[in-house]
Write an enzyme that holds these catalytic residues in place. Structure first.
Site, short mmCIF file in Angstrom:
data_model
loop_
_atom_site.label_atom_id
_atom_site.label_comp_id
_atom_site.label_asym_id
_atom_site.label_seq_id
_atom_site.Cartn_x
_atom_site.Cartn_y
_atom_site.Cartn_z
N PHE A 26 1.52 6.07 1.46
CA PHE A 26 0.64 5.98 2.62
C PHE A 26 0.26 4.51 2.82
O PHE A 26 -0.03 3.82 1.86
CB PHE A 26 -0.61 6.85 2.39
CG PHE A 26 -1.33 7.19 3.66
CD1 PHE A 26 -0.88 8.23 4.47
CD2 PHE A 26 -2.44 6.47 4.05
CE1 PHE A 26 -1.54 8.55 5.64
CE2 PHE A 26 -3.11 6.78 5.22
CZ PHE A 26 -2.66 7.82 6.02
N ALA A 60 -2.89 7.88 -2.37
CA ALA A 60 -3.70 7.37 -3.48
C ALA A 60 -4.21 8.48 -4.40
O ALA A 60 -4.33 8.27 -5.61
CB ALA A 60 -4.86 6.54 -2.94
N LEU A 61 -4.52 9.64 -3.84
CA LEU A 61 -5.05 10.71 -4.68
C LEU A 61 -3.99 11.33 -5.59
O LEU A 61 -4.33 12.01 -6.56
CB LEU A 61 -5.70 11.80 -3.81
CG LEU A 61 -7.03 11.40 -3.18
CD1 LEU A 61 -7.54 12.51 -2.26
CD2 LEU A 61 -8.07 11.07 -4.24
N GLU A 62 -2.73 11.10 -5.29
CA GLU A 62 -1.66 11.63 -6.13
C GLU A 62 -1.27 10.67 -7.26
O GLU A 62 -0.59 11.07 -8.21
CB GLU A 62 -0.43 11.95 -5.28
CG GLU A 62 -0.60 13.14 -4.35
CD GLU A 62 -1.48 12.86 -3.14
OE1 GLU A 62 -2.32 13.73 -2.81
OE2 GLU A 62 -1.36 11.77 -2.53
N ILE A 88 -7.31 2.41 3.73
CA ILE A 88 -7.90 1.59 4.79
C ILE A 88 -8.89 2.44 5.57
O ILE A 88 -8.58 3.56 5.98
CB ILE A 88 -6.79 1.01 5.69
CG1 ILE A 88 -5.88 0.12 4.82
CG2 ILE A 88 -7.40 0.21 6.84
CD1 ILE A 88 -4.65 -0.39 5.49
N GLU A 91 -12.40 6.35 10.71
CA GLU A 91 -13.65 6.72 11.38
C GLU A 91 -14.39 7.84 10.67
O GLU A 91 -15.45 8.26 11.13
CB GLU A 91 -13.35 7.12 12.82
CG GLU A 91 -12.77 5.96 13.63
CD GLU A 91 -12.43 6.38 15.05
OE1 GLU A 91 -12.75 7.52 15.45
OE2 GLU A 91 -11.83 5.56 15.76
N HIS A 94 -13.53 10.23 4.90
CA HIS A 94 -12.34 10.35 4.07
C HIS A 94 -12.07 9.09 3.26
O HIS A 94 -11.64 9.15 2.11
CB HIS A 94 -11.13 10.70 4.96
CG HIS A 94 -9.93 11.12 4.19
ND1 HIS A 94 -8.78 10.38 4.15
CD2 HIS A 94 -9.71 12.21 3.40
CE1 HIS A 94 -7.90 10.99 3.39
NE2 HIS A 94 -8.42 12.10 2.93
N ASN A 119 -5.56 -1.12 -11.92
CA ASN A 119 -5.87 -0.50 -10.64
C ASN A 119 -5.55 -1.45 -9.50
O ASN A 119 -6.30 -2.37 -9.21
CB ASN A 119 -7.35 -0.09 -10.60
CG ASN A 119 -7.72 0.62 -9.31
OD1 ASN A 119 -6.94 0.68 -8.36
ND2 ASN A 119 -8.92 1.16 -9.27
N ARG A 133 -4.48 -9.42 1.06
CA ARG A 133 -4.74 -9.27 -0.37
C ARG A 133 -3.57 -8.73 -1.18
O ARG A 133 -3.57 -8.79 -2.40
CB ARG A 133 -5.95 -8.34 -0.56
CG ARG A 133 -7.26 -8.98 -0.13
CD ARG A 133 -8.36 -7.94 0.09
NE ARG A 133 -9.63 -8.56 0.38
CZ ARG A 133 -9.97 -9.13 1.52
NH1 ARG A 133 -9.11 -9.18 2.52
NH2 ARG A 133 -11.17 -9.66 1.69
#
Length: 157
Positions: A26, A60-62, A88, A91, A94, A119, A133
């Site tokens: 993602f 990211a959650l995986e 990122i 609105e 989440h 991390n 970054r």
């Protein structure tokens, strides 16, 4: 510093270390920038290409689940793990949920399996911030993984 104090120096020599890297897909352009910088730095630090395992996951959650599988794989043990991703702000709430849960889970994998986890999941307000970054964060994660793997070895040797 008093010369009698035991001082474990920073060691960025990656020779002989096995590193597992998990990247979220993602926000792929940012994640690919993190990946390229991280892998280039691992090689520059002396980690052999054959000692790096690279895996992608949806988001990211995986990442923590894949890192956990790497950490508990006794047949193919790793000295350190790296998480790469980009969350990122949008609105909705989440962003906070993903950022906080992913960060906590990465820490838990490291502590539960006694393995360094660098991390590299960026949490930024804009695409531009993430792009600015990604290269330095990727390199930083490689250095962190190598340094902490060597520190772990120094503690246990």
């Amino acid at each position: 510093m008093n010369p009698d104090i035991v001082n474990l120096e920073s060691n960025l020599n990656g020779e002989g270390l096995r590193i597992g890297v998990v990247m979220a897909r993602f926000n792929l352009p940012v994640c690919e920038g993190l990946r390229d910088a991280c892998l280039d730095e691992l090689l520059a630090l002396g980690v052999e290409p054959t000692d790096i395992t690279f895996v992608t996951v949806p988001g990211a959650l995986e990442i923590p689940l894949a890192l956990q599988a790497m950490a508990q794989n006794e047949d193919d043990s790793y000295d350190a793990l790296v998480a790469l991703g980009a969350v990122i702000r949008g609105e909705t709430y989440h962003f906070e949920l993903v950022s906080n849960e992913a960060g906590a889970a990465l820490t838990r994998v490291g502590l539960d399996f006694d393995i360094p986890v660098a991390n590299g999941v960026l949490t930024c307000d804009t695409d531009e911030q993430a792009e600015a970054r990604m290269a330095e964060k990727g390199r930083d994660c490689a250095r962190c993984a190598v340094e902490m793997a060597n520190l772990q070895k120094a503690f246990y040797d």
